[in-house]
Write an enzyme that holds these catalytic residues in place. Structure first.
Site, PDB file in Angstrom:
ATOM      1  N   HIS A  59       4.894   8.082  -2.585  1.00 25.19           N
ATOM      2  CA  HIS A  59       3.617   8.180  -3.289  1.00 25.19           C
ATOM      3  C   HIS A  59       2.518   7.574  -2.406  1.00 25.19           C
ATOM      4  O   HIS A  59       1.450   8.143  -2.253  1.00 25.19           O
ATOM      5  CB  HIS A  59       3.711   7.461  -4.638  1.00 25.19           C
ATOM      6  CG  HIS A  59       2.468   7.571  -5.468  1.00 25.19           C
ATOM      7  ND1 HIS A  59       2.402   7.186  -6.774  1.00 25.19           N
ATOM      8  CD2 HIS A  59       1.233   8.012  -5.163  1.00 25.19           C
ATOM      9  CE1 HIS A  59       1.183   7.398  -7.254  1.00 25.19           C
ATOM     10  NE2 HIS A  59       0.452   7.889  -6.292  1.00 25.19           N
ATOM     11  N   GLU A 106      -4.956   9.500  -0.633  1.00 22.39           N
ATOM     12  CA  GLU A 106      -4.284   8.239  -0.312  1.00 22.39           C
ATOM     13  C   GLU A 106      -4.956   7.537   0.873  1.00 22.39           C
ATOM     14  O   GLU A 106      -5.071   6.315   0.898  1.00 22.39           O
ATOM     15  CB  GLU A 106      -2.795   8.482  -0.021  1.00 22.39           C
ATOM     16  CG  GLU A 106      -1.991   8.867  -1.258  1.00 22.39           C
ATOM     17  CD  GLU A 106      -1.866   7.723  -2.276  1.00 22.39           C
ATOM     18  OE1 GLU A 106      -1.603   6.582  -1.867  1.00 22.39           O
ATOM     19  OE2 GLU A 106      -2.041   7.982  -3.484  1.00 22.39           O
ATOM     20  N   HIS A 110      -6.458   4.019  -0.050  1.00 22.78           N
ATOM     21  CA  HIS A 110      -5.627   2.903   0.424  1.00 22.78           C
ATOM     22  C   HIS A 110      -5.595   2.761   1.946  1.00 22.78           C
ATOM     23  O   HIS A 110      -5.568   1.659   2.474  1.00 22.78           O
ATOM     24  CB  HIS A 110      -4.188   3.067  -0.081  1.00 22.78           C
ATOM     25  CG  HIS A 110      -4.085   3.155  -1.570  1.00 22.78           C
ATOM     26  ND1 HIS A 110      -4.298   2.084  -2.393  1.00 22.78           N
ATOM     27  CD2 HIS A 110      -3.808   4.203  -2.392  1.00 22.78           C
ATOM     28  CE1 HIS A 110      -4.145   2.447  -3.664  1.00 22.78           C
ATOM     29  NE2 HIS A 110      -3.845   3.730  -3.690  1.00 22.78           N
TER      30      HIS A 110
END
Ligand SMILES: *[C@@H]1O[C@H](CO)[C@@H](O)[C@H](O)[C@H]1NC(C)=O
Ligand SMILES: *[C@@H]1O[C@H](CO)[C@@H](O)[C@H](O)[C@H]1NC(C)=O
Ligand SMILES: *[C@@H]1O[C@H](CO)[C@@H](O)[C@H](O)[C@H]1NC(C)=O
Length: 245
Positions: A59, A106, A110
């Site tokens: 993920h 992502e 992040h």
């Protein structure tokens, strides 16, 4: 000099102040490698999601601090061209297997924060490190090896947690989806395994995280992780590890 009692509290205080001295206040101190189980993800998230994948996929790789750290650092898939084959297999976008939107998301959320560390300060470093850690852990094989396999029978939470703790020697964070149809069962959804900034394994729960936790949710194991729709599994409730639908 301060009187410290009990001793352990004293040591913990010393360790905490050391941690603050070493890392600047805005810097992350932990990386969370998050795996999800495609069947569960798809059953709760999206009708367009077809999970014919029966292994744990990535993920994300999340620093414990910071979100959307650099909006001008755009995702560019040509910088990770040599990784794309592995990305498609290990880090697929379950909603849209042909798109790079998940990786872009992502990275923006992040990756740009992880990139504050020199070891992760490019898209290639970030994505290749996530893949490297994922393959090194090989969580899917480890669960199988110790007889935690998708099944119609239920597991106890400690069976699953125990295998991970015994094998890796650290505490994972295991998240479940809670069925609206059957309140007595929870569905295994996401497994997080944590690393220190130098990529050694770390307990997920024991560290102090600077992440702001919504008021009141901090100690509630049923608090919903709004980012993913999962919440920490209830330790006393049977766990369903769903086979492919
Ligand atoms: C998954 O399903 C799609 C569409 O049904 C099919 O084209 C694809 O080959 C399947 N992938 C695997 C790995 O079975
Ligand atoms: C944000 O990203 C851009 C583009 O890569 C870079 O030039 C800039 O230095 C970054 N800013 C910070 C604060 O890291
Ligand atoms: C993406 O990266 C490639 C390779 O480094 C570079 O040639 C290209 O200009 C970049 N594209 C954008 C839109 O920045």
């Amino acid at each position: 000099m301060r009187l410290c009692s009990p001793l352990l509290l004293c040591l913990a205080t010393a360790a905490l102040s050391t941690a603050f001295l070493i890392s600047p206040p805005h810097m992350w101190t932990k990386l969370i490698l998050t795996h999800h189980w495609p069947s569960t993800f798809c059953s709760m998230e999206h009708p367009a999601c077809h999970p014919n994948i029966s292994y744990w996929t990535l993920h994300g790789l999340w620093p414990d601090k910071g979100i959307d750290c650099n909006s001008s650092w755009h995702f560019n898939s040509s910088q990770i061209e040599d990784l794309l084959l592995d990305m498609k297999k290990s880090w697929p976008d379950l909603r849209n297997p042909l798109s790079a939107a998940f990786w872009k998301y992502e990275w923006n959320k992040h990756g740009t924060c992880a990139a504050k560390a020199a070891s992760l300060n490019s898209q290639h470093k970030y994505f290749s490190k996530a893949l490297e850690l994922y393959h090194k852990l090989d969580l899917d094989s480890i669960l199988k090896k110790f007889d935690i396999t998708p099944s119609e029978k239920y597991y106890t939470f400690s069976q699953i947690e125990g295998v991970i703790e015994n094998f890796y020697g650290v505490t994972p964070k295991i998240q479940c989806a809670h069925s609206s149809k059957n309140a007595d069962v929870q569905i295994l959804g996401q497994i997080e395994i944590c690393f220190s900034p130098d990529f050694t394994l770390l307990d997920c729960e024991k560290q102090f995280t600077m992440k702001s936790i919504p008021k009141g949710d901090g100690d509630n194991p049923m608090a919903v992780d709004k980012a993913s729709g999962f919440s920490v599994c209830d330790h006393d409730m049977p766990v369903y590890y769903p086979p492919l639908p």
